[in-house]
Every structure is written in structure tokens, then in C-alpha cells.
Design a protein around this motif. Structure first.
Motif, mmCIF file in Angstrom:
data_model
loop_
_atom_site.group_PDB
_atom_site.id
_atom_site.type_symbol
_atom_site.label_atom_id
_atom_site.label_comp_id
_atom_site.label_asym_id
_atom_site.label_seq_id
_atom_site.Cartn_x
_atom_site.Cartn_y
_atom_site.Cartn_z
ATOM 1 N N THR A 22 80.809 53.753 -17.922
ATOM 2 C CA THR A 22 80.653 54.446 -19.255
ATOM 3 C C THR A 22 78.948 54.499 -19.517
ATOM 4 O O THR A 22 78.662 55.531 -19.737
ATOM 5 C CB THR A 22 81.322 53.449 -20.266
ATOM 6 O OG1 THR A 22 82.719 53.340 -20.120
ATOM 7 C CG2 THR A 22 80.823 54.004 -21.685
ATOM 8 N N ASP A 72 86.422 51.252 -27.169
ATOM 9 C CA ASP A 72 87.157 51.168 -26.035
ATOM 10 C C ASP A 72 88.073 49.961 -26.031
ATOM 11 O O ASP A 72 87.743 49.026 -26.202
ATOM 12 C CB ASP A 72 86.034 51.250 -24.773
ATOM 13 C CG ASP A 72 86.697 51.341 -23.531
ATOM 14 O OD1 ASP A 72 87.927 50.931 -23.245
ATOM 15 O OD2 ASP A 72 86.133 51.381 -22.320
ATOM 16 N N GLU A 116 86.506 59.963 -21.988
ATOM 17 C CA GLU A 116 85.425 59.526 -22.874
ATOM 18 C C GLU A 116 84.235 60.808 -22.982
ATOM 19 O O GLU A 116 83.487 61.123 -23.977
ATOM 20 C CB GLU A 116 84.508 58.360 -22.051
ATOM 21 C CG GLU A 116 85.239 57.139 -22.116
ATOM 22 C CD GLU A 116 84.581 55.975 -21.594
ATOM 23 O OE1 GLU A 116 85.224 54.887 -21.300
ATOM 24 O OE2 GLU A 116 83.537 56.417 -20.824
ATOM 25 N N THR A 174 90.640 49.529 -23.670
ATOM 26 C CA THR A 174 91.160 49.221 -22.577
ATOM 27 C C THR A 174 91.822 47.965 -22.316
ATOM 28 O O THR A 174 92.921 47.800 -21.864
ATOM 29 C CB THR A 174 90.366 49.994 -21.336
ATOM 30 O OG1 THR A 174 90.158 51.175 -21.750
ATOM 31 C CG2 THR A 174 91.076 49.622 -20.045
ATOM 32 N N GLU A 200 82.623 48.135 -27.139
ATOM 33 C CA GLU A 200 84.038 47.717 -26.233
ATOM 34 C C GLU A 200 84.346 46.152 -26.433
ATOM 35 O O GLU A 200 83.297 45.337 -26.495
ATOM 36 C CB GLU A 200 83.460 48.071 -24.748
ATOM 37 C CG GLU A 200 84.359 47.754 -23.610
ATOM 38 C CD GLU A 200 83.812 47.717 -22.198
ATOM 39 O OE1 GLU A 200 83.625 46.821 -21.322
ATOM 40 O OE2 GLU A 200 83.310 48.840 -21.991
#
Length: 381
Positions: A104, A175, A80, A177, A146
Motif C-alpha cells: 500500500t 483496510d 486500492e 483485510t 489499517e
């Protein structure tokens, strides 16, 4: 090769040319012999600048997300940071959700804001709030998305936000993830860059820490590549190997994670002591329809609030037997955490503070019946 599962096994993983080894060797060297000054064999000089094992992982990551390039780093936060440094400048703005990963927010707030970057936090599910945060934005603006979010499992409309961000001239970063590239493809929905903690579902076995950036733009990819080389937060050859090995089973693992999480979520709805279950696979989740549109299935992460408040949430998190009390997520084993004092402790006292009655579950690939029974007995305790 066009289907995801096939590419996950083979992209960037050609058998070794010298020996025929089906799994490419791990290149643990730091430096490479030259046939003459500046005459490098296969283009490799020093492993900070390039390593065949890391290159194989990067080729694989770019392929799975449909990017022009991917870069592997020593952690998700390192990935990031490299992307932000490659794009931002003093006076730039970052617009992010009010439920992003605490690390983050800490990275931007504690590292980039003192450098002169503006940070604006909004509810990404509120389109008007996002539009307002982008009004009058400087030339260098990042819209940081996100979805699903950590830990309240909010869903953001990637395509809609990408359109909104691009209209304001912003770089749209997702993001991914929690979803992984198997469940969600942000670049195909209009995002400019995707970031991962590869520690999580991509590695998938809780045995490696790493991060990655996948990019749709060649110029930005070159800038990130320079920072990977110039700042040096690279993934090691062995870490790259472990991540690549994990990705080979990503599709089948995500199917099991999702199925188990759906079963767990449904079993917890209305259970004694459970106030609310946060899982986008539930029909009454506010983001269910958007998630169903942009995700293959709903993933292995869920959270719940306990009607007994903080005391009950802590007791519950400490009472499971199959679920292990630990930070992180995305491994084959089920984990339970108390975000307020674990993963999101760094945002306590801020607008991102996680309610203290919340418990987060990373649902693994064990037998679903055993997982449900474990949570039931923990609730009884």
C-alpha cells in the motif's frame, strides 16, 4: 436475513432461475447476445462491464459490510488504486499509518506521489500526530487506516479516527483485510470506504487473488464503478466464484482462526527466545481495549520478536514443519513469514521498515496443539 452467517451463505446467491441450481453457475462468457442493437438481455453486454458471477460477489460484499455498493478487482492493490484514483487529484494528501502493508505504501509513494499527491506517514495510535497530519489538509484528503496493522498488530480506534478525519474534511478509508467483515465493521463505525485483499480471509483457501472496495457513498461508488469498467482491473468469473465460495464459511473459519491464534499467542509469551508477542488478544497489548470494543474477536494474525535478533528470526522462520514458509495470509493453512525480506521488503530503508527480529504468523485452522508444538520445536532449533 439479518445475522452475518446467514447472509454470508445466501446474499447475492439466489438459486439459478433456469435450472434451480443451488449454487449459481459460473458465467465464463466474455460477451452476451443482444435481441436487437442496444437491446441487452438482463442488462449484460460485455464482461468487463458486468458479469453475473462478479455481480453476485459484489452484492454479497456490500451486504456483509453494510455498504451501498461493492466492487471486485483482480487484486487488493488494484482495488486500492481504483479507490484512490476515483477520489484523489494532484495536490491531494494521503495520511497513512507507519505500519501499513508495504504494498500500500509503495502504491501511494511510487505511483500517486509522482502524480502530485502528498504522502504523510504517522502513528495512527497517536491521536495528536494524526490531528497534526490533517491540519491544513487540502480539500481532497484521505485518512488511510489499517487495523490491526501488518505486521506489528497495532490497533487504531476507527470511530475516533473517523470523527477526527471528518472534522478535517477527509475521506476515511479502512483496510479491513486482517479482521474481515465478520470481526470488524468499519462502515458502522464511521468509515467512508473499506478495502480488502480478498485473497486473504474472504477467499480463505490460498487459491485465488482478488480485492474489493465497499463504499458508504453513492457518488464515490459511481466513480469507483467507472474506473472498474474504464481501467478494467476486474476479477474474473472463476476468481469471483472462488471468493464467494470462501465467504460462505468465513464466520466459522474466523472463529477458529481467532481461537487458535489466541492459544498460540499465549503459548509464546515468556517462551525461551521470544522477546515479545504482538497480538491484540493479549491483555497487555496496548490496543487490547480498543480492539475488544470494535472487534468481535482478535483474529488469526500475530507477530513475535526473537531475542536473538535477525539471525534467530530467520532460523525460526525456516524451522517449522506445520507452518509453511510463504508470503500471504488468511488461508486455512498456517503460514510463517519474515516480513523484513518478504512482505515488507519494498519499505526497507523507509520509515515503515520492519525490524529484522520480527516473524509474522498467519494461524490457520489446524489443531491448536499441533501448531503450538510446531512453534515450540522451531524455537528449540
Amino acid at each position: 436475513m439479518t445475522e452475518f452467517s446467514t447472509r454470508a451463505v445466501h446474499a447475492g446467491q439466489e438459486p439459478d432461475a433456469g435450472t434451480g441450481a443451488v449454487i449459481p453457475p459460473i458465467h465464463v462468457t466474455s460477451t452476451y447476445a443482444q435481441d436487437g442493437i442496444g437491446n441487452m438481455r438482463a442488462g449484460y453486454e460485455y464482461s468487463r462491464g458486468g458479469n453475473p458471477t462478479r455481480d453476485g460477489l459484489q452484492t454479497l460484499l456490500a451486504d456483509l459490510d453494510g455498504g451501498v455498493a461493492a466492487y471486485s478487482f483482480a487484486s487488493g492493490l488494484a482495488a486500492e488504486d481504483a479507490l484512490l484514483r476515483a477520489y484523489l487529484e494532484p495536490g491531494a494528501r494521503v495520511v497513512m499509518g507507519n505500519d501499513v502493508y508495504g504494498g500500500t505504501h509503495r502504491l501511494v509513494n511510487r505511483v500517486h506521489v509522482p502524480w502530485g499527491v502528498q504522502l504523510v506517514v504517522v502513528d495512527m495510535s497517536d491521536v495528536d500526530a494524526v490531528r497534526g497530519a490533517l491540519e491544513g489538509a487540502p480539500a481532497k484528503t484521505v485518512l488511510w487506516v489499517e487495523t490491526p496493522t501488518n505486521p506489528l498488530m497495532k490497533i487504531a480506534d476507527i470511530a475516533g479516527l473517523a470523527e477526527l478525519g471528518h472534522a478535517a474534511g477527509a475521506l476515511v478509508v479502512v483496510d479491513n483485510t486482517f479482521a474481515s467483515p465478520y470481526l470488524q465493521q468499519p462502515l458502522s463505525l464511521g468509515a467512508d470506504a473499506v478495502v480488502y485483499s480478498t485473497t486473504k480471509y474472504l477467499g480463505g483457501h490460498s487459491d485465488v487473488v482478488g480485492g474489493a472496495v465497499v463504499l458508504a457513498d453513492e457518488a464515490l461508488a459511481e466513480a469507483v464503478a467507472f474506473l472498474q469498467f474504464g481501467a478494467g482491473a476486474i476479477s474474473s468469473p472463476f476468481d469471483a466464484f472462488l471468493t464467494t465460495r470462501g465467504i460462505k464459511t468465513l464466520a466459522v473459519r474466523m472463529e477458529r482462526h481467532s481461537a487458535n491464534a489466541q492459544a498460540v499467542a499465549e503459548s509464546l509469551v515468556g517462551a525461551p527466545g521470544v522477546e515479545r508477542v504482538f497480538y491484540p488478544g493479549l491483555a497487555d497489548h496496548p490496543g487490547h481495549e480498543v480492539a475488544a470494543k470494535q472487534m468481535r474477536s482478535f483474529g488469526g494474525m500475530l507477530s513475535l520478536s526473537l531475542s536473538g535478533g535477525a539471525a534467530a528470526a530467520k532460523r525460526f522462520a525456516e524451522s517449522t514443519e506445520v507452518f509453511t514458509l510463504a508470503e500471504s495470509l488468511g488461508g486455512v493453512e498456517s503460514l510463517i513469514g519474515y516480513p523484513s525480506e518478504m512482505t515488507h521488503a519494498s519499505v526497507r530503508g523507509t520509515e515503515l521498515e520492519v525490524p529484522d527480529d520480527i516473524v509474522r504468523l498467519s494461524v490457520g485452522i489446524e489443531d491448536a496443539g499441533d501448531l503450538v508444538a510446531d512453534l515450540r520445536q522451531a524455537l528449540t532449533r
